[in-house]
Design a protein around this motif. Sequence first.
Motif, mmCIF file in Angstrom:
data_model
loop_
_atom_site.group_PDB
_atom_site.id
_atom_site.type_symbol
_atom_site.label_atom_id
_atom_site.label_comp_id
_atom_site.label_asym_id
_atom_site.label_seq_id
_atom_site.Cartn_x
_atom_site.Cartn_y
_atom_site.Cartn_z
ATOM 1 N N VAL A 113 47.413 49.914 40.409
ATOM 2 C CA VAL A 113 47.873 50.116 41.789
ATOM 3 C C VAL A 113 47.141 49.155 42.732
ATOM 4 C CG1 VAL A 113 48.028 51.791 43.680
ATOM 5 C CG2 VAL A 113 48.491 52.512 41.331
ATOM 6 N N ALA A 114 45.879 48.849 42.419
ATOM 7 C CA ALA A 114 45.068 47.989 43.287
ATOM 8 C C ALA A 114 45.415 46.509 43.124
ATOM 9 C CB ALA A 114 43.586 48.208 42.996
ATOM 10 N N PHE A 115 46.142 46.172 42.088
ATOM 11 C CA PHE A 115 46.405 44.760 41.785
ATOM 12 C C PHE A 115 47.058 44.008 42.947
ATOM 13 C CE2 PHE A 115 49.159 41.409 40.085
ATOM 14 C CZ PHE A 115 48.239 40.657 39.384
ATOM 15 N N GLY A 116 48.080 44.629 43.526
ATOM 16 C CA GLY A 116 48.786 43.983 44.637
ATOM 17 C C GLY A 116 47.883 43.700 45.827
ATOM 18 N N PRO A 117 47.264 44.761 46.399
ATOM 19 C CA PRO A 117 46.385 44.536 47.545
ATOM 20 C C PRO A 117 45.214 43.597 47.237
ATOM 21 C CG PRO A 117 46.457 46.888 46.926
ATOM 22 C CD PRO A 117 47.506 46.186 46.143
ATOM 23 N N GLU A 118 44.684 43.642 46.011
ATOM 24 C CA GLU A 118 43.612 42.701 45.644
ATOM 25 C C GLU A 118 44.087 41.266 45.826
ATOM 26 O OE1 GLU A 118 42.513 43.760 41.672
ATOM 27 O OE2 GLU A 118 40.994 45.191 42.343
ATOM 28 N N ASN A 119 45.297 41.023 45.370
ATOM 29 C CA ASN A 119 45.845 39.669 45.476
ATOM 30 C C ASN A 119 46.113 39.248 46.907
ATOM 31 O OD1 ASN A 119 45.735 38.915 42.877
ATOM 32 N ND2 ASN A 119 47.899 39.213 42.424
ATOM 33 N N LEU A 120 46.224 40.244 47.803
ATOM 34 C CA LEU A 120 46.424 39.907 49.201
ATOM 35 C C LEU A 120 45.088 39.665 49.896
ATOM 36 C CD1 LEU A 120 49.146 42.513 50.285
ATOM 37 C CD2 LEU A 120 49.491 40.155 49.578
ATOM 38 N N GLY A 121 43.978 39.839 49.166
ATOM 39 C CA GLY A 121 42.663 39.587 49.732
ATOM 40 C C GLY A 121 42.205 40.656 50.703
ATOM 41 N N ILE A 122 42.564 41.906 50.391
ATOM 42 C CA ILE A 122 42.204 43.001 51.298
ATOM 43 C C ILE A 122 40.803 43.521 50.965
ATOM 44 C CG2 ILE A 122 42.824 45.420 51.807
ATOM 45 C CD1 ILE A 122 45.762 44.339 51.653
ATOM 46 N N GLU A 123 40.088 44.002 51.985
ATOM 47 C CA GLU A 123 38.739 44.563 51.828
ATOM 48 C C GLU A 123 38.718 45.647 50.739
ATOM 49 O OE1 GLU A 123 35.646 44.302 53.493
ATOM 50 O OE2 GLU A 123 36.521 42.338 53.981
#
Lengths: 277, 286
Positions: A106-116
Motif C-alpha cells: 500500500v505504501a509503494f505508491g506514496p513512497e514513489n511520490l516522495g511523501i514524508e
Amino acid sequence: MGDFIQIENLCHAFKTPEGGEFLALDHINLTINKGEFVAIIGTNGSGKSTLARHLNALLLPTSGKCMIKGLDTIDINNLWQIRQTVGMVFQNPDNQIVAAVVEEDVAFGPENLGIEPSEICRRVETVLASVGMTEYRYHAPHLLSGGQKQRVGIAGALAMHPECLVLDEPTAMLDPVGRKEVLATVCQLNKQDQMTIVYITHFMEEAAAADWVVVVDQGKVVLTGTPDEVFSKTEQLKAMGLDVPLASDLAYRLKERGLDLPDGIVHDDELAVALCR
Amino acid sequence: MSIVLDHISYTYMPETPYERTAIKDITLEINQGEFIAIIGHTGSGKSTLVQHLNGLLKPTAGSITVDGVNINKKSAKAKAACRKVGMVFQYAEHQLFEETVYDDIAFGPRNQGVDEEFVQRRVQQAMEFVGLDVEGFSKRSPFTLSGGQMRRVAIAGVIALNPEYLILDEPSAGLDPKGRDEIFQQIMELFKATGIAVVLVSHNMEDVARMATRLIVMNHGEICLDGTPSVIFKNNRDQLKAAGVDVPNVTALMSKLKDKGLCVQDDVLTVEQATEAILAAVRRQC
C-alpha cells in the motif's frame, strides 16, 4: 469546475492477428465533471476496459482526444501529472501487487511520490481501515484470498490520494459483504472527499448507486442517464446482454402482469414504497 | 463413486511468522450426481479446500480419496484419479498460454495421448459448450480476446478433458450478465445430461439458490452449514450472517417487503418465485 474529463470523438483501433483492424472504441464522446460518480456498464468486449485505460494514458487515442483536467493524454509531458490525478484499480489485483507485505504494498505508491514517511504511515493506516484490511497489514499479499487482494489493490490506489479513481470491476471477486464494503468506501470517497469516480461493473445494483450510468456497446456509448432513466429501459438492456437491478427487474415483471407501478424503480426501498402504498 | 475428504487440514507457510491455517479438520463426501455450491466470505478457505480435490495442495493432515484411490500418494493410480477431476480456477484466463485458442483447448486432450481426430472433436464440442464460434475463434490468439472470452477459452480447456468431477472456482466473476447466464446454463445441461459431480465456489447467492442441490457454508476454515439451499436460506439466516454471507438479494428484498407490511412469502429464492408471491399478496389485499 466542469469538464474534469473530456473525451471527444475518441477512437481506439487494435491490430488483429490477420493484419486487419478492430475498432474497440468508436467515436466516443463523454464529459465527466469533477466530483461525479459515473458507472460504466456494457458486455464483455464492449470496450469498457479499453475506455478506462485511456483515462490515465495507459492507452492513447488512435484518433480523437482524451483530456484530463485540460491535459491531453497524447502529450508525453503530461503523463505523470495525469497518472497522479487519475488512480486506477484493475480487474485483477494480482497484476498490481508489488511488495511482500500488505502495508508495504500500500505504501509503494506514496513512497514513489516522495511523501514524508510519517505521512505515508498515516495514509496506509487510513486506507487499510477504509477497505477493512487493517488486521492483515503484516500478511503476505499473495497468500490472501482473491477478494482480500482486491481490497489491498484499492487501498494502494487510494494511498496516492488521486483526484479521480477509475475502478475496473473492483468487486468481481468479492463476497457480498466485501462488495458492499467496497461500494460503501467508494461512495464515501465520492461524497465526503468529492473524489471523481469512474466505476466499471457488471453488478447493476452497484451501478444504481452512481450519479450517472453510461452504457457502452460495441465500442459506442449507446445510453447515458441517471440510474432510473437507464434502468427503466429493461428490454433494451436485456437485448444487449445486460441486466437491470433486482428491484427494476421485479417491477418490470409485475407491470407486465398488470400491476400498476410507477416508472423508474431502481432501489429495493422504492419498490417497497410502491407496493405498500 | 465419490471424492472423500477425511479430516483434512491445511496450513500455509508452517513454522514461519506467516503461518496461517486456512482449513481445519474438514470431512466431506462429494458424490456423483451432486451439484454442490460452496459459499463463505473471502478468506474463509473455499479456494484452499477445492485445490485439494485434484491434488494441487496436499493436506497438512488427513487424506483425500477419489473413487477410493488416495491421491496424495505418488503412484500412477493416483495420477489417473486426479485426472478425473477438472478444475477451473479463479481467474481461469491465467491458465491460457498457447498461440491460438484451438491449441490452448487441445492441450489437455493431446496430453492424454488421444489421436488428433478425437482431439479435434473434443475441442469443437468444448468450444460450442462455452459458446465460442469455432470458425471465428479457433485461429485467434487467446491474448487478444476480452476478459470474458478468455474465461470461456479456459473453461473449454477443462471441459475438453471430459472430467467426472468438475470444480469451478468463481467461474462467473467478471462475466457480463448474459455470459454468466450462458455459462451456467451449459453447466446445468452438462450436469443433468451426464450426472457428473459439480462443485461450484461462488459469491453469487442467486446462482447458488437456483442451481445447487447441496450447499456448504464455510467460516474460518471450517464447514458451518451443510444442507439444501432452500432449507439453509430459510432457516439459518443468523448463521449465514455470522459466516459473512447473505441470503440471495431477492430473498432479502422479500423480507423487506414483509417488514413494510406487505404480506408476502419471504422464503423465495428466484425472481420468478418473487413475482408470483408479490402478485398473490397484492391480490389478497385488494
